[in-house]
Design an enzyme around this catalytic site. Structure first.
Site: not given
Ligand code: AMP
Ligand code: ZN
Length: 664
Positions: A110, A112, A114, A221, A308, A402, A405, A420, A426
């Site tokens: 899957e 990951k 962010d 997920y 990662k 600045c 000016c 500034c 300005c």
């Molecule tokens: P980390 O924060 O680096 O420890 O990674 C763990 C976190 O990855 C989990 O707490 C999830 O919030 C996140 N995460 C994002 N995508 C997934 C996924 N497909 N499966 C499991 N965890 C995920």
């Molecule tokens: Zn200025």
């Protein structure tokens, strides 16, 4: 059809459209049609409050305010994930788990996502709670905020189990992130640095209607619960999709670590095309039976591994540092780099944020620096390659004056940015402020664009926005690219802006921290620029939702003699500096300081009219009863639980006639 039936049908219909739009990304009706239906439902629900449903599609707009989020224990612990960074790491993992389980192992790969992790609980197909990960054992209950995220189903479809948890990640897709930042820049606020922090910050906002305005998304997920009708992770994803969750289709079932590596390599490049950010791939042993055999370490499941991605990084030479001056006078240092290829684009500049950042990194001109492109839009410098530092290099001295000016810069205690202070002299500030004044959400002056403003200032024809009203056609025609017709339009557009209502003028003045919403609030509260100008900081703070920062900024604005002169000029040209008489005629202060809860159905007036009357007369409308409630205006069919609460808290209940009496 009975009203009850009609309400239920509409809810079902809207739920479907929500699903098409936000989960599948394939709307089948127009936004307009959707809004009409939503409005119809809102009206019906207002008329028949006995059919209230906390999971109705109308509840998506938020409104509830949470002062502090309740901490609740997770029913099942939210573990972390072990991290890996290379092929070898993954192969080691495989070797370890092979010793612990028998038979072939399949893996679900899957993305990951962010963002911020979330645990959602459903009972009988209804969302009952949404809790942050916290420390894994307990988190914050942010249900009211999560409900506003359109892709989180409030009610499920299909053969869902009676009770279960589902986990996922709340993300802020890139398009929404950029849009939010444009709006921030418009009110002179620092843009947010990356989508991830902005997503988690949004979830902790107290006002859920503010959260509703953030274009958040929720990607799921993992299903958690006892006796779930699934045996594998991959099946779980499929089921969750069937029940109405947004589960990205990128997940893939594979048979070996080699295939896992293929998946990783593919997405390491392809991720740039995703609408949201990912920071890696998560590999999970597919079979639940095998997962159970593997179990958990103290921190993470043995059956899963995060891989990662390396943030893309290059090294290049820092040629120079330049300093930009924004509309509010804020100074931003920018690194000018020897052009280099990074993540598919040529990078020439990188953000240095502020003086502290430069000092922390100790970046010097001539240094070889490492540049990274992570969540940020503009790449950033993360470190200096000290081994390549030229002899005799000198620490960077931040500018003291600045660049535009030459005024000495100031830096307020606790602020990262230098400013500034030459507010009216300005150039970038002067031009930026006039550009803001004429912008669409402010005075919306047709026929006048940002570049023309810069031209007008540079030609010495205008110095501030009040000067616009004295421009003549003869003055503008000689300007570059200005034909007779466009000059006419320009003058006409400026003339028309005298009709723009006060609240937008106030926004257009460009007072720091006074965005659209705040301008509306202030306009409504003070009704005229004179009243606002006379308000002290204390008065301002007492206005609902106006904080210290805004109050200080407003007071400072009106303290300036130059600003007052400009306002006098605006007044002399006929710009709207107060709420129009017509609007004013309907407004009083009779209910000042009182908070009302409206419940039930009324005879002579609709609920919405009633609420408007409360606000027009200076009162506040709240959706839930608390010790702060002054009165409950109750109509027919007031909800029994509301009644009970009112009695418990000793809040006075009045009927519509008694209410109307109060504002007579
Ligand atoms: P980390 O924060 O680096 O420890 O990674 C763990 C976190 O990855 C989990 O707490 C999830 O919030 C996140 N995460 C994002 N995508 C997934 C996924 N497909 N499966 C499991 N965890 C995920
Ligand atoms: Zn200025």
């Amino acid at each position: 059809m009975s009203p009850k039936q009609k309400i239920e049908d509409l809810r079902e219909e809207l739920r479907q459209h929500n699903y098409y739009y936000y989960v599948l990304d394939k709307p089948v009706i127009s936004d307009y049609e959707f809004d009409i239906k939503l409005k119809e439902l809102q009206e019906l629900e207002a008329k028949y409050p006995e059919y209230f449903d906390p999971n109705s599609p109308t509840q998506r707009v938020g409104g509830e305010v949470t002062k502090s989020f309740e901490t609740v224990a997770h029913e099942h612990r939210m573990y972390s994930l072990d991290n890996s960074y290379s092929k070898e790491d993954l192969q080691d993992w495989e070797t370890r788990i092979r010793k612990l389980v028998d038979g072939d192992i399949q893996y679900t790969c899957e993305l990951k996502y962010d963002g911020a992790s979330i645990n959602l609980t459903y009972e009988k197909g209804n969302l009952v709670s949404a809790v942050t990960r916290g420390d894994g054992f307990q988190g914050d209950d942010i249900t009211t905020n999560v409900k506003t995220i359109r892709s989180v189903p409030l009610q499920l479809k299909g053969d869902y189990p009676d009770k279960f948890n589902i986990r996922g990640e709340i993300v802020l897709p890139l398009a929404g992130f950029h849009k939010l930042n444009e709006e921030r820049i418009e009110i002179g606020e620092e843009p947010y640095r990356n989508p991830r922090n902005t997503a988690s910050g949004s979830l902790k906002l107290q006002d859920s209607s503010e959260v509703a305005k953030r274009p958040l998304d929720c990607l799921l997920y993992s299903l958690i619960g006892s006796n779930l009708p699934i045996q594998t992770q991959f099946e779980g994803l499929q089921k969750a999709r069937d029940w109405g969750f947004k589960v990205p289709n990128e997940a893939k079932l594979v048979n070996s670590i080699d295939e896992v590596l293929e998946y990783i390599n593919f997405w390491d490049t392809k991720r740039k095309e995703l609408p949201y950010e990912i920071d890696g791939v998560v590999v999970k042993v597919n079979s639940f039976y095998q997962q159970e055999e593997l179990g958990f370490t103290a921190k993470a499941p043995r059956w899963a591994m995060a891989y990662k991605f390396k943030a893309e990084q290059v090294s290049t030479k820092l040629n120079s540092i330049s300093y930009q001056v924004g509309r509010t006078g804020a100074i931003t240092p920018v690194a000018n780099l020897e052009p280099v290829l990074l993540a598919g684009t040529i990078v020439k500049r990188a953000s240095l944020h502020n003086a502290d950042q430069i000092e922390k990194l100790d970046v010097r001109i001539g240094d070889e620096v490492f540049v990274e492109k992570g969540g940020e839009i503009i790449p950033k410098i993360i470190a200096v390659d000290l081994s390549k530092r030229p002899d005799h290099s000198q620490p960077t001295k931040y500018i003291t004056h600045c660049p535009e000016c030459e005024t000495e810069l100031v830096r307020t205690e606790g602020e990262a940015q230098h400013y500034c202070p030459n507010y009216n002299g300005c150039k970038p500030q002067v031009i930026g402020r006039i550009q803001h004044y004429i912008s669409r959400k402010a005075m919306d002056i047709e026929g006048l664009g940002g570049e023309t403003v810069a031209l007008l200032v540079n030609e010495g024809l205008i110095n501030n926005y009040s000067d616009l009203y004295e421009l003549t056609k003869e003055q503008v025609i000689p300007l570059e690219r200005m034909a007779e017709k466009s000059a006419d339009n320009l003058i006409k557009g400026i003339e028309l802006s005298k009709q723009i209502p006060f609240e937008r003028v106030l926004y257009g003045l460009g007072i720091r921290y006074v965005g659209e919403t705040v301008a509306k609030k202030l306009a409504k509260h003070y009704k005229s620029i004179d009243a606002l100008a006379n308000a002290t900081e204390e008065d301002l703070i007492n206005v609902d939702e106006i904080g210290v920062k805004i109050a200080e900024s407003v007071a400072e604005f009106f303290n300036s003699e130059e600003n007052n002169l400009i306002i006098e000029r605006l007044r002399s040209f006929g710009v709207q500096l107060e709420i129009s008489a017509e609007k004013l005629a309907n407004q009083t202060e009779k209910l000042k300081g009182l908070t009302f809860v409206v419940s039930g159905v009324f005879e002579s007036i609709s609920r919405n009219e009633l609420k408007k009357l409360i606000e027009d007369n200076g009162g506040k409308v709240s959706s839930s009863i608390s010790s702060k409630t002054s009165f409950i205006v109750a109509g027919d069919k007031m909800g029994p639980s509301k009644k009970e609460k009112a009695e418990k808290l000793n809040v006075e209940i009045i009927n519509e006639n008694e209410f109307l009496q109060k504002i007579k």
